[in-house]
Design a protein around this motif. Structure first.
Motif, PDB file in Angstrom:
ATOM      1  N   LYS A 155      -2.648  11.459   3.700  1.00 15.35           N
ATOM      2  CA  LYS A 155      -1.977  10.446   3.144  1.00 15.35           C
ATOM      3  C   LYS A 155      -2.315   9.119   3.340  1.00 15.35           C
ATOM      4  CE  LYS A 155       2.501   9.175   0.892  1.00 15.35           C
ATOM      5  NZ  LYS A 155       4.001   9.364   1.012  1.00 15.35           N
ATOM      6  N   LEU A 175      -4.484   6.639   0.727  1.00 14.35           N
ATOM      7  CA  LEU A 175      -3.807   5.462   0.026  1.00 14.35           C
ATOM      8  C   LEU A 175      -4.481   4.413   0.601  1.00 14.35           C
ATOM      9  CD1 LEU A 175      -0.179   6.304   0.732  1.00 14.35           C
ATOM     10  CD2 LEU A 175      -1.412   6.284  -1.603  1.00 14.35           C
ATOM     11  N   ARG A 229      -9.681   6.776  -6.582  1.00 14.73           N
ATOM     12  CA  ARG A 229      -9.036   7.968  -6.452  1.00 14.73           C
ATOM     13  C   ARG A 229      -9.776   9.286  -5.904  1.00 14.73           C
ATOM     14  NH1 ARG A 229      -7.188   9.408 -12.501  1.00 14.73           N
ATOM     15  NH2 ARG A 229      -6.003   7.562 -11.912  1.00 14.73           N
ATOM     16  N   TRP A 272       2.657  15.305  -6.365  1.00 10.13           N
ATOM     17  CA  TRP A 272       3.807  14.577  -6.625  1.00 10.13           C
ATOM     18  C   TRP A 272       4.576  14.204  -5.326  1.00 10.13           C
ATOM     19  CZ3 TRP A 272       5.225  10.830  -9.945  1.00 10.13           C
ATOM     20  CH2 TRP A 272       6.540  10.395 -10.017  1.00 10.13           C
ATOM     21  N   TYR A 329       2.488  12.279  -2.878  1.00  7.01           N
ATOM     22  CA  TYR A 329       2.326  11.082  -3.123  1.00  7.01           C
ATOM     23  C   TYR A 329       2.976  10.315  -4.154  1.00  7.01           C
ATOM     24  CZ  TYR A 329      -2.040  11.852  -0.763  1.00  7.01           C
ATOM     25  OH  TYR A 329      -2.987  12.363   0.439  1.00  7.01           O
ATOM     26  N   GLY A 339       4.430   8.457  -7.443  1.00  8.00           N
ATOM     27  CA  GLY A 339       3.822   7.862  -8.643  1.00  8.00           C
ATOM     28  C   GLY A 339       4.683   7.129  -9.416  1.00  8.00           C
ATOM     29  N   THR A 340       4.485   7.028 -10.671  1.00  7.64           N
ATOM     30  CA  THR A 340       4.995   6.284 -11.596  1.00  7.64           C
ATOM     31  C   THR A 340       5.647   7.095 -12.918  1.00  7.64           C
ATOM     32  OG1 THR A 340       3.049   5.629 -12.888  1.00  7.64           O
ATOM     33  CG2 THR A 340       3.856   4.060 -11.100  1.00  7.64           C
ATOM     34  N   ASN A 375       0.413   9.062  -8.371  1.00  2.00           N
ATOM     35  CA  ASN A 375      -0.103   7.745  -7.807  1.00  2.00           C
ATOM     36  C   ASN A 375      -1.570   7.878  -8.287  1.00  2.00           C
ATOM     37  OD1 ASN A 375      -1.627   6.201  -5.718  1.00  2.00           O
ATOM     38  ND2 ASN A 375       0.388   6.290  -4.656  1.00  2.00           N
ATOM     39  N   ASP A 376      -2.012   6.721  -8.558  1.00  2.00           N
ATOM     40  CA  ASP A 376      -3.581   6.449  -9.119  1.00  2.00           C
ATOM     41  C   ASP A 376      -4.509   6.798  -7.871  1.00  2.00           C
ATOM     42  OD1 ASP A 376      -3.590   4.217  -7.776  1.00  2.00           O
ATOM     43  OD2 ASP A 376      -3.799   3.078  -9.608  1.00  2.00           O
ATOM     44  N   LYS A 377      -4.170   7.042  -6.605  1.00  2.00           N
ATOM     45  CA  LYS A 377      -5.065   7.552  -5.777  1.00  2.00           C
ATOM     46  C   LYS A 377      -5.420   9.116  -5.639  1.00  2.00           C
ATOM     47  CE  LYS A 377      -5.190   3.437  -3.351  1.00  2.00           C
ATOM     48  NZ  LYS A 377      -6.609   2.693  -3.221  1.00  2.00           N
TER      49      LYS A 377
END
Length: 586
Positions: free
Chosen positions: A349, A353, A364, A423, A426, A428-429, A439-441
């Motif tokens: 992770k 990130l 990504r 999810w 990581y 996200g939004t 998360n856009d990674k």
């Protein structure tokens, strides 16, 4: 080499037809029509009985302006006729097919044919012809129907694939609206994975461009070349199509097994580098995998745990050394997919990130599962699919859930699916509509056996679990784009009108043994636009035939109208308005 002999580009029975028409025939009109959608693999919730018309300009440029001009009209007459006559004589018997008509055509010096068509990118109602053929010289009525086989072989599939691609576009657009996902992402959410499973390179590039009418994601490189060669695209000035670096199984398995061997023998500092890997041929790769596997078996070690460690280190190299910035896609099911998505993804992770964005702001890591049921791999199981005990609690066997229909047991990760697993690692939004976006990674792409029904079910399950549609990308492959036929939309060319001497004749067929699918249009026709629909009017006068939406695009060897990829995309996109979210029963 025989090469492409223009008038040999047909099935044999077409060669006898010019002599079978009444001798006084001076005009012949034919149309090319999608007659039925009864075999089409579309979603009834979204399909509105229309096809995407595409491929005509490419055909005209490649064949009428290319092959026919070069190999017939510009070739010496004797040579052009000799090749044709030889084939007819060897297959049908000496002089079974006379060459006098072709000799006269060569003397004329051009193809006396007019094509009238609707604009490419228009969505045309089933049973409405998007193109008609009309001879322009009274001595050559047969040219209107002679090219039926060639035209059908070249046109039915690009248009059919373009239609299926747009049906994917509709589905993904609707769920983006429903879940509040970015609409711009839809351009990339359908990715063309079909090339290796198509019916040859030419098929792949034409159908690959059919995909590009609705999406920009593609791995079919020559589709971009085709768009530039035949549809005025310019990749230096516009986004025609694009992709990202991506690994395959031979790359991953070799590097994992090589690393595993080094770990097992205490030589962890001698990993297989990308540079070393690039020096190997596919045959070297296969031999190396076999050799490493054999040596590891002889060494004796606890394979599973060590292999997981090796896979982690290979993925670490990919995301920190090979591709420390930008986007990269990693096939992740070489051995233990769920370990990759739940354990390795968590262990790496911090590295993921920390990856740097490229010039486009992208950084990504896209995980690619490639086996199993894509619906459940991505979106997991609904609780209604799981068995329950008498007290209503979900049944567990050795810490695993029981699938009611099969008694198969699954892990917690399988129950959740890949999106939820990522999810939980990581986060996200949330979209404005309250749906979760990873998360856009990190991201996911699935490209094995994706179909419209499966894509719909994945979208439905993700939405039901509170996830936005943009958490996954679909690799749309030959399972969808090559599992088609001319009957998918019932494409057929039929003669509809003739002038025999002074007598006009309306031509049609209506077989009593058919269900109505093969009933053809009758007489001269006119196509008019009525709102968002194209409407067919049959048995028209000659004056009415000159009117309507079917416009001349080719006449007597000249291309009269050209269009571009950008114009087709704009026309296609404007042809459909997304229904209000929640208005479609899923």
């Amino acid at each position: 080499m025989n090469g492409l002999i223009p008038f040999n580009l047909c099935d044999f029975y077409k060669t006898g037809h010019p002599a079978m028409y009444p001798g006084e025939t001076t005009k012949l009109v034919a149309n090319f029509t999608p007659r039925s959608a009864k075999h089409a693999p579309v979603l009834p919730q979204f399909f509105d009985n229309k096809i995407v018309w595409f491929g005509l300009q490419g055909f005209i440029k490649e064949f009428f302006l290319g092959v026919f001009q070069r190999e017939f009209f510009e070739a010496p007459k004797a040579e052009a006729l000799r090749k044709y006559k030889r084939r007819m004589d060897t297959a049908l018997g000496p002089d079974a097919v006379p060459v006098d008509r072709l000799a006269a055509l060569h003397d004329l010096g051009y193809l006396p044919l007019e094509l009238r068509a609707l604009p490419e990118g228009a969505r045309v109602n089933i049973k409405v012809p998007p193109v008609v053929f009309v001879n322009t010289h009274p001595d050559f009525p047969w040219v209107s129907t002679y090219f039926e086989t060639l035209f059908s072989a070249e046109l039915w599939k690009p248009s059919t694939v373009a239609t299926i691609a747009f049906e994917f576009r509709k589905l993904l657009t609707y769920f983006a609206e429903l879940t509040g996902a970015p609409q711009a992402f839809v351009d990339w959410q359908g990715h063309d994975f079909s090339m290796r499973g198509m019916s040859g390179i030419h098929d792949a590039m034409r159908c690959g461009m059919g995909h590009l009418l609705s999406f920009t994601g593609t791995d079919t490189v020559p589709a971009i070349d085709y768009a530039e060669d035949y549809y005025g695209a310019d990749a230096d000035k516009e986004l025609v199509g694009g992709s990202i670096p991506a690994s395959e199984h031979s790359v991953m398995t070799l590097r994992i097994l090589f690393t595993l061997k080094r770990l097992a023998t205490g030589r962890g500092d001698a990993m297989l580098t990308p540079a070393a890997l690039r020096r190997l041929t596919p045959e070297d790769v296969a031999r190396e995998v076999q050799r490493i596997t054999k040596e590891l078996e002889e060494t004796g070690y606890e394979e599973k745990g060590l292999r997981r460690l090796a896979e982690r280190e290979v993925i670490r190299e990919f995301v920190t050394q090979d591709y420390p910035a930008g986007m990269v896609s990693l096939v992740s099911d070489s051995f233990d997919y769920w370990n990759v998505i739940t354990v390795i993804a968590k262990e790496l992770k911090d590295e993921i990130l920390a990856r740097k964005p490229n010039a486009l702001g992208q950084s990504r890591v896209v995980f690619r599962p490639d086996s199993g049921d894509p619906v459940r791999i991505l979106a997991g199981y609904d609780d209604g699919e799981l068995a329950r005990d008498a007290d209503g609690a979900l049944r567990m066997v050795d810490g695993r859930y029981v699938v009611a229909a099969t008694e198969r047991t699954i892990t917690e990760a399988e129950r959740k699916g890949s999106v939820q697993c990522l999810w939980e690692v990581y986060g996200g939004t949330q979209t404005e509509k309250g749906y979760k976006m990873l998360n856009d990674k990190v991201g996911l792409i699935y490209g094995d056996s994706i179909s419209l029904p499966r894509a719909l079910e994945i979208m439905r399950r993700l939405a039901a679990k509170g996830f936005a549609s943009s958490n996954v990308v679909f690799g749309i492959g030959s399972y969808t784009y090559n599992m088609l036929s001319r009957d998918t939309f019932g494409w057929a060319m039929k003669a509809i009108y003739a002038q025999v001497g002074d007598e006009p004749v309306d031509i049609y067929k209506d077989p009593a043994t058919d269900d109505g699918t093969k009933k053809s249009a009758r007489g001269l026709l006119r196509v008019e636009k009525d709102g968002g629909d194209y409407v067919l009017h049959e048995q028209q006068t000659l004056d009415a035939f000159e009117a309507g939406e079917l416009k001349p695009v080719f006449r007597n060897g000249e291309l009269l109208v050209t269009t571009t990829l950008a114009e087709i995309r704009e026309r296609l996109k404007a042809s459909w308005v997304c229904p209000e979210p929640g208005s479609i029963a899923i």
